[in-house]
Design a protein around this motif. Sequence first.
Motif, PDB file in Angstrom:
ATOM      1  N   UNK A   1     125.179  -3.011 -82.801  1.00 47.46           N
ATOM      2  CA  UNK A   1     123.910  -2.467 -82.438  1.00 47.46           C
ATOM      3  C   UNK A   1     122.938  -3.491 -83.095  1.00 47.46           C
ATOM      4  N   UNK A   2     121.983  -4.253 -82.065  1.00 52.43           N
ATOM      5  CA  UNK A   2     121.079  -5.017 -82.756  1.00 52.43           C
ATOM      6  C   UNK A   2     120.130  -4.449 -83.344  1.00 52.43           C
ATOM      7  N   UNK A   3     119.186  -5.424 -83.995  1.00 54.21           N
ATOM      8  CA  UNK A   3     118.254  -4.826 -84.656  1.00 54.21           C
ATOM      9  C   UNK A   3     116.928  -4.366 -83.943  1.00 54.21           C
ATOM     10  N   UNK A   4     116.701  -4.648 -82.705  1.00 57.66           N
ATOM     11  CA  UNK A   4     115.838  -4.168 -81.713  1.00 57.66           C
ATOM     12  C   UNK A   4     116.268  -2.830 -81.582  1.00 57.66           C
ATOM     13  N   UNK A   5     117.667  -2.384 -81.231  1.00 55.17           N
ATOM     14  CA  UNK A   5     117.886  -1.128 -81.078  1.00 55.17           C
ATOM     15  C   UNK A   5     117.961  -0.162 -82.188  1.00 55.17           C
ATOM     16  N   UNK A   6     118.197  -0.699 -83.115  1.00 51.88           N
ATOM     17  CA  UNK A   6     117.904   0.045 -84.494  1.00 51.88           C
ATOM     18  C   UNK A   6     116.621   0.369 -84.937  1.00 51.88           C
ATOM     19  N   UNK A   7     115.870  -0.403 -84.440  1.00 52.51           N
ATOM     20  CA  UNK A   7     114.311  -0.394 -84.706  1.00 52.51           C
ATOM     21  C   UNK A   7     113.864   0.776 -83.522  1.00 52.51           C
ATOM     22  N   UNK A   8     114.382   0.555 -82.440  1.00 53.72           N
ATOM     23  CA  UNK A   8     113.868   1.840 -81.443  1.00 53.72           C
ATOM     24  C   UNK A   8     114.511   3.365 -81.877  1.00 53.72           C
ATOM     25  N   UNK A   9     115.765   3.156 -82.094  1.00 56.55           N
ATOM     26  CA  UNK A   9     116.025   4.430 -82.654  1.00 56.55           C
ATOM     27  C   UNK A   9     115.614   5.114 -83.769  1.00 56.55           C
TER      28      UNK A   9
END
Length: 95
Positions: free
Chosen positions: A1-9
């Motif tokens: 999972x990329x940083x953008x996805x981690x931040x979204x979740x």
Amino acid sequence: MNKEQEQFYRKLKNLLNDTSSWPSEYIFKLIFKSNPENIEKLKLIFHEPKTIFTQKTSKNKKYTSVSIKIIAQNSDFIIDKYKIVADQIENVILL
């Protein structure tokens, strides 16, 4: 999972925890290219009791939108389901 996805979740989890008490009713809304296999995958992912599926196909039958109403025990449950759906259904749009 990329940083953008981690931040979204992470943001979603905080929002859910700030606005919900658990257990809570939650509605997942998804859009994807029409494919009966995707519906079967969703039924396996969301196999909890009292799950309600509502689906609608676009006018040209190219896309399907699905709403899935469940009782979630906590925000982690919701996040986990989103991750599974994103992993198993190609080009799904999570609303």
